[in-house]
Scaffold this motif. Structure first.
Motif, short mmCIF file in Angstrom:
data_model
loop_
_atom_site.label_atom_id
_atom_site.label_comp_id
_atom_site.label_asym_id
_atom_site.label_seq_id
_atom_site.Cartn_x
_atom_site.Cartn_y
_atom_site.Cartn_z
N TYR A 180 0.76 -1.28 0.22
CA TYR A 180 -0.14 -0.64 0.10
C TYR A 180 0.95 1.49 -0.44
N ALA A 181 0.25 2.44 0.04
CA ALA A 181 0.93 3.50 0.06
C ALA A 181 -0.11 4.43 0.48
N ARG A 182 1.04 5.29 1.67
CA ARG A 182 -0.10 6.18 2.47
C ARG A 182 0.07 7.86 1.57
N LEU A 183 -1.02 8.54 1.49
CA LEU A 183 -1.01 10.05 1.21
C LEU A 183 -1.25 10.78 1.50
N GLY A 188 -4.83 15.13 7.15
CA GLY A 188 -4.89 13.99 7.09
C GLY A 188 -3.88 12.49 6.12
N SER A 189 -4.31 11.40 6.24
CA SER A 189 -4.02 10.83 5.02
C SER A 189 -4.52 10.04 4.46
N TYR A 190 -4.21 8.92 3.69
CA TYR A 190 -5.23 8.50 3.02
C TYR A 190 -4.94 7.29 2.11
N LEU A 191 -4.97 6.05 2.73
CA LEU A 191 -4.34 4.36 2.77
C LEU A 191 -4.65 4.19 1.38
#
Length: 264
Positions: A180-183, A188-191
């Motif tokens: 996965y990559a976390r933006l 905040g952040s989004y996986l």
């Protein structure tokens, strides 16, 4: 490296131990068929790293990961599971990796490499993941919708079972977390389930540059660079990120290409 493998399904336990046994970086392999046995081994043996299934009777893998947080020296851990829905929760618990079944030898080898890196950095608590707000759900893709003259590029992410569009130029950096990559944004952040290598290639023209095997940064959000230090870093928002020596020359080139020069 001495490891513990915990899985309540005997064939899966045997297969994982078999694959790990063929990795020269792995030494002693302890096995546990349930969470209680795993916890007992963890309290009695010197374990360097842990491979956990999520769904086990009694103490689940998630329960065990939480219990590891109370250890004086928590060993880094990897989840090995057929459950695709628990990745966010796993990484919020500081999992080093999240490997989906059926397990492939080359994928497991990458997980072992990440465990060794985590141990070299001081264990699971030193995996250099900055404290950020967790995303409620993982999106299957992160392709940016092309911008027009009046609208910025947008990225589709999943949020609470719905799709949300975020501006690509709001993304400060991307952090690799297994498959996965976390933006990371200011809010905040989004996986998202997209390999870092794909984002590196697709987002290069938008000003994103790889600085580390775990990080891709937007040059527009970099406020400070320390590239001549013994441990080079960049400051993105309020987060200082490491720059690997292998990728340092490419970063220097990108920075030089964006530097404003006086007219001759």
């Amino acid at each position: 490296m001495t490891v513990l493998v915990a899985d309540d399904e005997q064939p899966a336990l045997d297969e994982l131990a078999f694959l790990l046994g063929h990795d020269e970086r792995i030494g002693t392999i302890h096995r546990a068929s349930n969470g209680a046995d795993a916890l007992r081994i963890l309290t009695q043996e010197a374990i360097d790293a842990v491979f956990l299934d999520i769904h086990m009777p009694g103490l689940s893998g998630i329960d065990l990961a939480r219990a590891l947080g109370h250890f004086d020296r928590r060993p880094p851990f990897v989840f090995v599971t057929a459950d695709e829905e628990r990745a966010i929760e796993a990484f919020d618990l500081s999992a080093v990796d999240y490997v989906l079944k059926p397990v492939r030898a080359e994928r497991l080898a990458r997980a072992v490499g990440r465990l060794l890196e985590a141990r070299a950095a001081g264990g699971a608590d030193a995996t250099s993941a900055p404290p950020v707000a967790a995303a409620p759900a993982a999106a299957p893709a992160a392709s940016a919708a092309p911008p027009t003259a009046s609208t910025p590029a947008l990225v589709a992410v999943s949020l609470g079972g719905t799709t949300r569009m975020i501006r690509q130029d709001s993304i400060q950096f991307v952090q690799a977390q297994g498959d996965y990559a976390r933006l990371h944004t200011e809010d905040g952040s989004y996986l998202v389930r997209v390999p870092m290598s794909d984002l590196e290639r697709q987002w290069s023209a938008a000003g994103f540059v790889r600085i580390h095997r775990s990080y891709l940064v937007s040059l527009a959000h970099v406020s400070r660079l320390r590239l001549s230090a013994s441990s080079p870093t960049v400051l993105v928002g309020a987060t200082e990120l490491p720059v690997s020596r292998r990728l340092l020359p490419a970063l220097r080139d990108r920075v030089a290409a964006n530097r404003i020069r006086p007219r001759a």
